[in-house]
Scaffold this active site. Structure first.
Site, PDB file in Angstrom:
ATOM      1  N   SER A  59      60.314  13.806  62.531  1.00 51.43           N
ATOM      2  CA  SER A  59      59.753  12.613  61.883  1.00 51.43           C
ATOM      3  C   SER A  59      60.235  12.533  60.444  1.00 51.43           C
ATOM      4  O   SER A  59      60.227  13.547  59.721  1.00 51.43           O
ATOM      5  CB  SER A  59      58.222  12.671  61.871  1.00 51.43           C
ATOM      6  OG  SER A  59      57.748  12.850  63.182  1.00 51.43           O
TER       7      SER A  59
ATOM      8  N   GLU B 273      48.852  21.453  59.902  1.00 53.17           N
ATOM      9  CA  GLU B 273      49.226  20.211  60.585  1.00 53.17           C
ATOM     10  C   GLU B 273      48.063  19.718  61.448  1.00 53.17           C
ATOM     11  O   GLU B 273      47.696  18.546  61.418  1.00 53.17           O
ATOM     12  CB  GLU B 273      50.453  20.461  61.477  1.00 53.17           C
ATOM     13  CG  GLU B 273      50.851  19.221  62.287  1.00 53.17           C
ATOM     14  CD  GLU B 273      52.159  19.404  63.035  1.00 53.17           C
ATOM     15  OE1 GLU B 273      52.460  20.544  63.474  1.00 53.17           O
ATOM     16  OE2 GLU B 273      52.880  18.407  63.207  1.00 53.17           O
TER      17      GLU B 273
HETATM   18  C1  LIG Z   1      55.647  11.108  67.462  1.00 49.70           C
HETATM   19  C2  LIG Z   1      56.102  12.529  67.451  1.00 49.70           C
HETATM   20  C3  LIG Z   1      56.486  13.097  66.255  1.00 49.70           C
HETATM   21  C4  LIG Z   1      56.941  14.403  66.214  1.00 49.70           C
HETATM   22  N1  LIG Z   1      57.351  14.925  65.009  1.00 49.70           N
HETATM   23  C5  LIG Z   1      57.847  16.174  64.964  1.00 49.70           C
HETATM   24  C6  LIG Z   1      58.364  16.702  63.731  1.00 49.70           C
HETATM   25  O1  LIG Z   1      58.348  16.027  62.693  1.00 49.70           O
HETATM   26  N2  LIG Z   1      58.897  17.948  63.727  1.00 49.70           N
HETATM   27  C7  LIG Z   1      58.941  18.715  64.835  1.00 49.70           C
HETATM   28  O2  LIG Z   1      59.409  19.852  64.745  1.00 49.70           O
HETATM   29  N3  LIG Z   1      58.464  18.263  66.034  1.00 49.70           N
HETATM   30  C8  LIG Z   1      57.938  17.003  66.112  1.00 49.70           C
HETATM   31  N4  LIG Z   1      57.463  16.500  67.308  1.00 49.70           N
HETATM   32  C9  LIG Z   1      57.623  17.321  68.510  1.00 49.70           C
HETATM   33  C10 LIG Z   1      56.316  17.870  69.077  1.00 49.70           C
HETATM   34  O3  LIG Z   1      55.826  18.926  68.294  1.00 49.70           O
HETATM   35  C11 LIG Z   1      56.626  18.314  70.519  1.00 49.70           C
HETATM   36  O4  LIG Z   1      56.986  17.154  71.255  1.00 49.70           O
HETATM   37  C12 LIG Z   1      55.449  18.998  71.168  1.00 49.70           C
HETATM   38  O5  LIG Z   1      55.189  20.226  70.559  1.00 49.70           O
HETATM   39  C13 LIG Z   1      55.697  19.221  72.685  1.00 49.70           C
HETATM   40  O6  LIG Z   1      56.915  19.819  72.910  1.00 49.70           O
HETATM   41  P1  LIG Z   1      57.946  19.204  73.987  1.00 49.70           P
HETATM   42  O7  LIG Z   1      58.107  17.748  73.677  1.00 49.70           O
HETATM   43  O8  LIG Z   1      59.169  20.045  73.994  1.00 49.70           O
HETATM   44  O9  LIG Z   1      57.195  19.296  75.377  1.00 49.70           O
HETATM   45  P2  LIG Z   1      57.070  20.583  76.311  1.00 49.70           P
HETATM   46  O10 LIG Z   1      56.725  21.776  75.476  1.00 49.70           O
HETATM   47  O11 LIG Z   1      58.306  20.681  77.144  1.00 49.70           O
HETATM   48  O12 LIG Z   1      55.834  20.214  77.200  1.00 49.70           O
HETATM   49  C14 LIG Z   1      55.935  19.395  78.369  1.00 49.70           C
HETATM   50  C15 LIG Z   1      54.558  19.346  79.030  1.00 49.70           C
HETATM   51  O13 LIG Z   1      54.184  20.689  79.436  1.00 49.70           O
HETATM   52  C16 LIG Z   1      52.909  21.027  78.889  1.00 49.70           C
HETATM   53  N5  LIG Z   1      52.892  22.449  78.523  1.00 49.70           N
HETATM   54  C17 LIG Z   1      53.858  23.127  77.854  1.00 49.70           C
HETATM   55  N6  LIG Z   1      53.482  24.407  77.680  1.00 49.70           N
HETATM   56  C18 LIG Z   1      52.240  24.538  78.233  1.00 49.70           C
HETATM   57  C19 LIG Z   1      51.331  25.622  78.367  1.00 49.70           C
HETATM   58  N7  LIG Z   1      51.613  26.843  77.901  1.00 49.70           N
HETATM   59  N8  LIG Z   1      50.143  25.379  78.999  1.00 49.70           N
HETATM   60  C20 LIG Z   1      49.836  24.137  79.509  1.00 49.70           C
HETATM   61  N9  LIG Z   1      50.684  23.072  79.416  1.00 49.70           N
HETATM   62  C21 LIG Z   1      51.860  23.273  78.778  1.00 49.70           C
HETATM   63  C22 LIG Z   1      52.774  20.173  77.649  1.00 49.70           C
HETATM   64  O14 LIG Z   1      51.408  19.981  77.301  1.00 49.70           O
HETATM   65  C23 LIG Z   1      53.446  18.870  78.096  1.00 49.70           C
HETATM   66  O15 LIG Z   1      52.539  18.076  78.832  1.00 49.70           O
HETATM   67  C24 LIG Z   1      57.002  15.191  67.394  1.00 49.70           C
HETATM   68  C25 LIG Z   1      56.601  14.616  68.613  1.00 49.70           C
HETATM   69  C26 LIG Z   1      56.160  13.301  68.647  1.00 49.70           C
HETATM   70  C27 LIG Z   1      55.752  12.713  69.945  1.00 49.70           C
END
Ligand SMILES: Cc1cc2nc3c(=O)[nH]c(=O)nc-3n(C[C@H](O)[C@H](O)[C@H](O)COP(=O)(O)OP(=O)(O)OC[C@H]3O[C@@H](n4cnc5c(N)ncnc54)[C@H](O)[C@@H]3O)c2cc1C
Length: 406
Positions: free
Chosen positions: A152, A235
């Site tokens: 972001s 955060e």
């Molecule tokens: C609007 C927005 C802004 C963002 N801004 C930033 C930013 O500025 N900097 C940054 O670094 N990141 C940022 N992010 C990223 C955000 O932190 C990640 O999208 C989030 O941590 C999830 O990771 P992922 O997308 O890789 O999903 P995944 O980790 O691949 O997860 C996929 C699904 O599996 C589930 N899951 C995963 N692990 C587990 C577990 N152990 N137990 C149960 N369920 C699980 C999750 O809940 C999800 O439903 C942003 C995301 C969004 C949507």
């Protein structure tokens, strides 16, 4: 750090002294916020000289309230520099060098420098400790190669909090270090990613042979996870604990829509009235819980309990905007004219689109950003309720031996 006692009345008096010197309705954001910092009213629980007074964090709400009472122009931290103010500043204070504290904190608070968080990668989101971006020491610099995603505000940021792997032979949590990255360094390429709102608020960030001076490391080599936890805890509290005024924020917008409703059948109206009232009660409970949590936090950084308000805020906000769409009725199916690939700029970010349909689409991200709701539940189960942890088979395995795609 010991907490200094100060009465609410004294805090209000200090705010009035600030307003007499610089008033947000009359001077620029940078001038007013700079003075606020100098008066120790930026983060009241920070030490004197660093934007604080060394008093209880609970008293920050008193500062914000007193400013709102006397000024029409209010700069919300979460609007002007959410990552820098909510996460960067406590990370600098807890783990940064003296140079960082002296040179970064004031400009974070005024939002002269916007900050971003370079944690997530295509293969490491919830499991951010699995990240693959590499930093290799070369003389008095570190050379970084890798890719970050969902970053972001990277396109308007001066500084980024970068988590990178410095020791692939160590288990994943202990082989990372945490850097302060100047986004203007050669080799940093920022490319926009578009949300379903049409806005490009976040980015992909490619890092190719990016050189970071060694003194821009937080804590020491291999302590990146410890620093990252400070950032992440803050955060969650910043997202979930930013208590707005009673009846303000999303719930206030829903009430306004409710008052302006038209074209609903009598049956729909009865059902929706119930839902609006219930959501109002829940929003108020969440606001009071956030205030209580703030009061209970003596000093220092928040703990895992911050996940409670992060989880509750994300799920409630989504339901508020779903209800708003039903109050709007059929018209909610049409997106406002002006749906286009917007890019938040330093200025327009502050006066962000406040349209209900935009907010409905944007709120879908609340249960993903800052950690997903599933992950919040895991943290609450394990670290707050003390339930058995998830099986973690890769915890002690050298990172380089953990299987991963690509
Ligand atoms: C609007 C927005 C802004 C963002 N801004 C930033 C930013 O500025 N900097 C940054 O670094 N990141 C940022 N992010 C990223 C955000 O932190 C990640 O999208 C989030 O941590 C999830 O990771 P992922 O997308 O890789 O999903 P995944 O980790 O691949 O997860 C996929 C699904 O599996 C589930 N899951 C995963 N692990 C587990 C577990 N152990 N137990 C149960 N369920 C699980 C999750 O809940 C999800 O439903 C942003 C995301 C969004 C949507």
């Amino acid at each position: 750090m010991a907490i200094r006692e100060m009465s609410e009345e004294e805090v209000r008096g200090r705010v009035r002294a600030l307003l007499a010197e610089a008033h947000p309705d009359r001077v620029s954001q940078f001038e007013f916020r700079g003075k606020q910092y100098d008066h120790g009213l930026a983060w009241v629980h920070f030490p004197e000289g660093y934007g604080g007074l060394g008093i209880s964090p609970r008293l920050q709400a008193v500062v914000n309230d007193e400013i709102r009472r006397h000024a029409e122009t209010v700069y919300e931290d979460m609007q002007i520099n959410p990552i820098g103010i909510g996460m960067g500043a406590p990370t600098v204070l807890t783990h940064g060098t003296e140079w960082m504290k002296k040179n970064l904190l004031r400009r974070v608070f005024t939002a002269e420098d916007i900050w971003c968080q370079l944690f997530s990668e295509p293969g490491a989101g919830s499991d951010v400790a699995g990240l693959a971006t590499r930093a290799v020491r070369d003389g008095d610099h570190w050379v970084v190669n890798g890719q970050k995603v969902w970053t972001s505000l990277a396109h308007i940021s001066k500084w980024g909090m970068l988590l990178a792997r410095t020791d692939p032979d160590a288990p994943k949590h202990s082989g990372m270090s945490y850097f302060l990255l100047d986004l203007e360094t050669p080799g940093v390429e920022v490319r926009p990613l578009h949300h379903l709102t049409g806005e490009a608020e976040f980015n992909e960030v490619f890092l190719s042979d990016v050189r970071i001076p060694a003194e821009r490391m937080f804590a020491t080599e291999g302590e990146g996870w410890k620093v990252a936890i400070t950032t992440l805890m803050n955060e969650r509290t910043a997202i979930g604990g930013a208590a707005s005024r009673k009846g303000g924020g999303s719930i206030g917008a829903l009430l306004d829509l409710w008052k302006a409703r038209r074209g609903l059948t009598a049956e729909t109206e009865t059902i929706l009235r119930d839902r609006v009232a219930r959501l109002y009660v829940e929003a108020e409970l969440l606001r009071l819980t956030a205030l209580r949590a703030r009061a209970a936090q003596k000093a220092g950084n928040p703990g895992p309990e911050g996940s409670i308000s992060k989880l509750a805020h994300a799920e409630l906000n989504k339901r508020i905007w779903e209800c708003a769409m039903e109050v709007i009725g059929d018209d909610s199916l049409l997106y406002e004219a002006g749906y286009r690939r917007r890019r938040p700029s330093g200025e327009s970010f502050a006066t962000r689109v406040a349209l209900a349909k935009y907010q409905f689409l944007r709120s879908r991200a609340n249960s993903i950003e800052g950690g997903t709701s599933e992950v919040m539940r895991n943290i609450l189960g394990e670290r707050v309720l003390g339930l058995p942890g998830e099986p973690r088979t890769d915890k002690d395995v050298p990172w380089k031996n953990i299987p991963r795609s690509a």
